[in-house]
Design a protein around this motif. Structure first.
Motif, mmCIF file in Angstrom:
data_model
loop_
_atom_site.group_PDB
_atom_site.id
_atom_site.type_symbol
_atom_site.label_atom_id
_atom_site.label_comp_id
_atom_site.label_asym_id
_atom_site.label_seq_id
_atom_site.Cartn_x
_atom_site.Cartn_y
_atom_site.Cartn_z
ATOM 1 N N ASP A 96 -1.802 5.918 7.523
ATOM 2 C CA ASP A 96 -2.311 6.283 6.201
ATOM 3 C C ASP A 96 -2.774 5.070 5.406
ATOM 4 N N ASN A 97 -2.454 3.869 5.883
ATOM 5 C CA ASN A 97 -2.826 2.640 5.191
ATOM 6 C C ASN A 97 -4.202 2.182 5.694
ATOM 7 N N PRO A 98 -5.252 2.311 4.872
ATOM 8 C CA PRO A 98 -6.594 1.929 5.350
ATOM 9 C C PRO A 98 -6.701 0.458 5.703
ATOM 10 N N GLY A 99 -5.951 -0.404 5.003
ATOM 11 C CA GLY A 99 -5.984 -1.826 5.317
ATOM 12 C C GLY A 99 -5.471 -2.107 6.714
ATOM 13 N N LEU A 100 -4.389 -1.430 7.097
ATOM 14 C CA LEU A 100 -3.845 -1.615 8.443
ATOM 15 C C LEU A 100 -4.803 -1.048 9.484
ATOM 16 N N ARG A 101 -5.406 0.094 9.188
ATOM 17 C CA ARG A 101 -6.369 0.665 10.140
ATOM 18 C C ARG A 101 -7.518 -0.300 10.401
ATOM 19 N N MET A 123 2.669 -12.678 4.378
ATOM 20 C CA MET A 123 3.580 -13.614 5.031
ATOM 21 C C MET A 123 3.978 -13.170 6.434
ATOM 22 N N LYS A 124 3.905 -11.879 6.715
ATOM 23 C CA LYS A 124 4.291 -11.360 8.025
ATOM 24 C C LYS A 124 3.211 -11.598 9.083
ATOM 25 N N ASN A 125 2.012 -11.996 8.648
ATOM 26 C CA ASN A 125 0.921 -12.331 9.566
ATOM 27 C C ASN A 125 0.645 -11.184 10.538
ATOM 28 N N VAL A 126 0.386 -10.012 9.961
ATOM 29 C CA VAL A 126 0.108 -8.822 10.770
ATOM 30 C C VAL A 126 -1.104 -9.019 11.685
ATOM 31 N N PRO A 127 -2.198 -9.660 11.214
ATOM 32 C CA PRO A 127 -3.325 -9.876 12.134
ATOM 33 C C PRO A 127 -2.940 -10.643 13.398
ATOM 34 N N LEU A 128 -2.040 -11.623 13.276
ATOM 35 C CA LEU A 128 -1.596 -12.351 14.469
ATOM 36 C C LEU A 128 -0.810 -11.425 15.394
ATOM 37 N N PHE A 129 0.039 -10.588 14.804
ATOM 38 C CA PHE A 129 0.780 -9.646 15.645
ATOM 39 C C PHE A 129 -0.170 -8.710 16.375
ATOM 40 N N LEU A 130 -1.164 -8.196 15.674
ATOM 41 C CA LEU A 130 -2.093 -7.247 16.293
ATOM 42 C C LEU A 130 -2.936 -7.920 17.389
ATOM 43 N N ALA A 183 0.820 -1.217 0.000
ATOM 44 C CA ALA A 183 0.000 0.000 0.000
ATOM 45 C C ALA A 183 0.850 1.261 0.000
ATOM 46 N N THR A 184 2.060 1.143 -0.542
ATOM 47 C CA THR A 184 2.998 2.266 -0.523
ATOM 48 C C THR A 184 3.658 2.420 -1.890
ATOM 49 N N ARG A 185 3.603 3.628 -2.447
ATOM 50 C CA ARG A 185 4.328 3.901 -3.687
ATOM 51 C C ARG A 185 5.775 4.233 -3.327
ATOM 52 N N GLN A 186 6.714 3.511 -3.930
ATOM 53 C CA GLN A 186 8.115 3.625 -3.547
ATOM 54 C C GLN A 186 8.992 3.933 -4.764
ATOM 55 N N PRO A 187 9.195 5.222 -5.086
ATOM 56 C CA PRO A 187 10.106 5.591 -6.173
ATOM 57 C C PRO A 187 11.544 5.231 -5.814
ATOM 58 N N MET A 188 12.308 4.810 -6.800
ATOM 59 C CA MET A 188 13.675 4.365 -6.575
ATOM 60 C C MET A 188 14.511 5.436 -5.887
#
Length: 404
Positions: free
Chosen positions: A259-264, A227-234, A49-54
């Motif tokens: 700023d990430n609606p998915g994480l919110r 793969m990081k299983n953020v829901p388990l961490f939360l 969910a992040t735009r990352q220019p080089m």
């Protein structure tokens, strides 16, 4: 003796342990006996969910500041790395292939950061150079067409060696069909002068984040990825913050921001009817001062469900004095053995382990100190350099076609 010219091919620049480690290796080897350069397929990535220019990436800035030449085939694609584009077959234009041919013709050895760039290196008509593939995961079966590209490159004789960052990586890729003689384990290492316990950094970071000096702090340094299983961490964070009214949780990495609606949404779901617990959660996104964040932490945690090999966050955290607590994925069990705690995939057990790690920190401290040499960047860089020299010296240079 002329310098060895090494070209690294990246899928793109985006925040993650593999790129951080690979860039550190290049900086350690560049100059003198070896000259390194990087060709990135994409100039901009959209991941987590992040735009990352080089040009905004910390690894890009470090490499260019260190004199490593970096170029990209595609400057502005806008969708590279997005879920919609992830499974699309790679298509390269004549101009992109010509640029790749020129870059590879000027190299003696090519390093592929993970399997994905092999879709480019397998294209017909490119100069034949020995390829070393750097593998950083323990789940080749989840790499989609990239595993097929690796096996095709091996069958064609392009791949002369694979660097595995962990024993779990070696075993997994051997089982997937990569010949055992090509697989070399070079354990991950970090800069021990940068990653170390530091009371001044600890106090400064905690003050900046509004965290009391004596509060137990658990840090989760990971991308917002499945793969990081953020829901388990939360879910574990909810249990921890409930149990310990003085505790704090810090999250950093790509996508780890308000700023990430998915994480919110995931946080709201995890906290349920106790949204006030979020007052003791800090979402910091991508940071360039991880040594300071780890020094401010009591625990560095990982709740991954797959893919991990030798997670850089655990090593960096340990070297800064944070106690590692991780699920049993990849080489995590070996990394934390005697230095931290291994947990099941259970929020209550993980939260209890965080508390136990804080209490037992003085008992783990001698083991963390004794492990510093094992995780030395100097050792890792020297091993990479020796393998590159071996590959170059052991593979006759073929009569090559002119660049496109």
């Amino acid at each position: 003796m002329s310098e060895l010219r090494v070209l690294s091919i990246y899928e793109g620049f985006f925040s993650g342990g593999a790129r951080i480690l690979h860039s550190d290796v290049l900086l350690g080897l560049h100059g003198g006996a070896q000259r390194h350069s990087v060709l990135s397929i994409e100039g901009e990535m959209y991941r987590e969910a992040t735009r990352q220019p080089m040009e905004e990436d910390a690894c890009y800035r470090s490499l260019t500041a260190g004199g490593v030449q970096v170029a990209a085939l595609r400057r502005e694609t806008g969708t590279a790395g997005s879920p919609d584009a992830a499974d699309a077959p790679p298509v390269f234009t004549a101009d992109e292939l010509a640029a790749t041919a020129r870059a590879t013709a000027a190299a003696d050895v090519v390093l592929s950061l993970k399997e994905q760039p092999l879709a480019l290196l397998n294209q017909a008509g490119l100069p034949l150079r020995p390829v070393v593939v750097c593998l950083h995961r323990s789940d080749p079966e989840n790499q989609g067409p990239a595993l097929d590209a690796l096996l095709a490159a091996v069958a064609a004789g392009r791949v002369q060696a694979c660097v595995c960052c962990a024993e779990s990586t070696r075993l997994a890729y051997a089982a997937a069909g990569v010949p055992a003689e090509l697989l070399h384990v070079i354990p991950n290492g970090v800069d021990l002068l940068r990653f170390r316990p530091d009371a001044s950094r600890r106090a400064s970071v905690r003050a900046a984040l509004g965290i009391p000096a004596r509060a137990p702090v658990v840090t989760f340094a990971a991308r917002w990825a499945a793969m990081k299983n953020v829901p388990l961490f939360l879910a574990s964070a909810r249990e921890f913050l409930r149990r310990d009214p003085a505790g704090y949780v810090v999250m950093c990495g790509a996508g780890m921001t308000a700023d990430n609606p998915g994480l919110r949404e995931e946080i709201a779901s995890a906290l349920g009817g106790e949204p006030w617990l979020a007052d003791r959660m800090r979402m910091l996104g991508v940071r360039g001062d991880m040594e300071a964040l780890y020094a401010a932490s009591d625990v560095v945690s990982l709740t991954s469900s797959s893919g991990e090999a030798a997670p850089l966050c655990l090593i960096e955290g340990m070297m800064c004095g944070a106690i590692p607590v991780a699920t049993d994925v990849g080489d995590c069990a070996q990394l934390v053995a005697g230095r931290g705690l291994l947990t099941p995939f259970d929020p209550e057990a993980i939260a209890a382990a965080w508390t136990e790690a804080v209490v037992r920190a003085p008992l783990f401290a001698p083991a963390l100190e004794a492990a510093r040499e094992q995780f030395s960047r100097t050792r890792m860089v020297a091993a990479y350099g020796a393998l590159l020299d071996q590959v170059h010296g052991g593979v006759p240079r073929a009569v090559l076609p002119e660049p496109l």
